[in-house]
Structure formats: structure tokens, C-alpha cells
Write an enzyme that holds these catalytic residues in place. Sequence first.
Site, PDB file in Angstrom:
ATOM      1  N   LEU A  78      26.798 -64.788  84.569  1.00 23.56           N
ATOM      2  CA  LEU A  78      27.597 -64.835  85.896  1.00 23.56           C
ATOM      3  C   LEU A  78      28.340 -65.972  85.979  1.00 23.56           C
ATOM      4  CD1 LEU A  78      28.455 -63.557  88.784  1.00 23.56           C
ATOM      5  CD2 LEU A  78      26.364 -64.629  89.742  1.00 23.56           C
ATOM      6  N   SER A  79      29.538 -65.789  85.834  1.00 20.48           N
ATOM      7  CA  SER A  79      30.382 -67.098  85.808  1.00 20.48           C
ATOM      8  C   SER A  79      30.288 -67.906  87.131  1.00 20.48           C
ATOM      9  CB  SER A  79      31.945 -66.897  85.546  1.00 20.48           C
ATOM     10  OG  SER A  79      32.092 -66.011  84.627  1.00 20.48           O
TER      11      SER A  79
END
Length: 230
Positions: A78-79
Site C-alpha cells: 500500500l503506497s
Amino acid sequence: MYKAGWMRCHDSHELSGIGMTSQRTRDRMAGRLAEAGITDARVLDVMAREPRHLFLDEALAHRAYEDTSLPIGHGQTLSQPWMVARMSELVVASGARRVLEIGTGSGYQTLVLSRLVEAVWSLERIRVLQNRARMRLARLGVRNVRLRLTDGAHGWPEAAPFDTILLTACASELPVALLSQLSDSGTLIAPLEDADGSQWLTRVVRRGDGYDHQRLERVRFVPLLEGVIR
């Protein structure tokens, strides 16, 4: 291959309380994003409102609002919040109404986009991740997203053209199929890798049969891979 149809809202009682947890923490995160250069008020509002912690395994949920990327399994991440906000800001700046996302992942970037544009088509190659994202988006009442399990390099030709195509993984070169699915003056936003291994967030604008490339900033993403994992 995929569950057809747009996401539909669940009953309101099922949603009670969702989005309220950690509101102060989300507000602080949005404040840091603004200090770091995110200027679009709509993006900041969505980032402050939506529950990022619901897109992580319970063991990592307490770290959801830190300024870092986090693992979601299967070698994917998840950025970090800034990158989600930056890419969302670029989508909004393009004036997009119809967006194709390559790499649903956890579904968080998909959620943010769904609050900012008219409709989102999102592709994922790993079934487990897609199933989790589908449940999370449905739980939050998202109604303007359509999901498909497929190799992202092929795009979604029958839904094309798209105003904007967003890649959430790094490519060494852009798939021709994706470029062909852009509308005229449409924008593709993607991390691209140089020969020396450095990655650059890049904006590509279609001009008829040609494409204008603009490097924006250095980034670090997982690689864009081929094939479907069922």
C-alpha cells in the site's frame, strides 16, 4: 474472470461507525500532506475522510497513517499516503471523468479515486487481493467502481477510451495497449524505470497519434508484472 456490474452500497446500518475511528489521526495526516506540497483541497478532504486503516491487515492497522508504504501480501504494498495523494492530485488536475487503474492492490487508491471522479475501472492480477479490495469497497458503499481480474498490460479495451490511466506499479516501458486506450488529450500517469534502475513518476499526454512525456519526480514502486494469480 470477474464479477460484472458496478459496486453497490450496503445498508446504512452496516456502515455505522466506519470512517469515524482515528479521525484526528487522519486530520494530522492530511495536514502533513499539505505541508509536503499537496495543494488540491478535494484530495486532502478525501484523504482526511476515508479510513486507510481498513485497507490493511489488523496487525498493521495501527500504522495506517504513518508516512510510509506498508505490505499487503503477495509482494505488494500500500503506497505511502503522500504518493496516493500525489497521484490522485494528478488525476484531478487532468480533468478526468473516466479512469482506468492498473493495480487495484488493497483498494485504497481505488477508493480515493472513486470519491474524486465519475467512474473507475480497476484491474488486478492477484485474485486474493482483488477479493479483499472488493469487500472493502462494498463495505464503504462505493458505487462507481468496476473490478476485473486480468493482466493489467491488456487494459480494458471494451470500456475505452479513458480520460486517465493510472499505473500503481513500475514499468520499464509502457504497454502499447494502454496507450491506445487513452482518449485524445487523455493522460497516462505511471512510474517508469530508466536503464539505470531509477524510477520516475511520469505524465504522458496523448496528442492524436503522438504522446508527450513529462518526468515529474523520483519514486519507488513494486514492478509491473504479467500473468494472473488465481
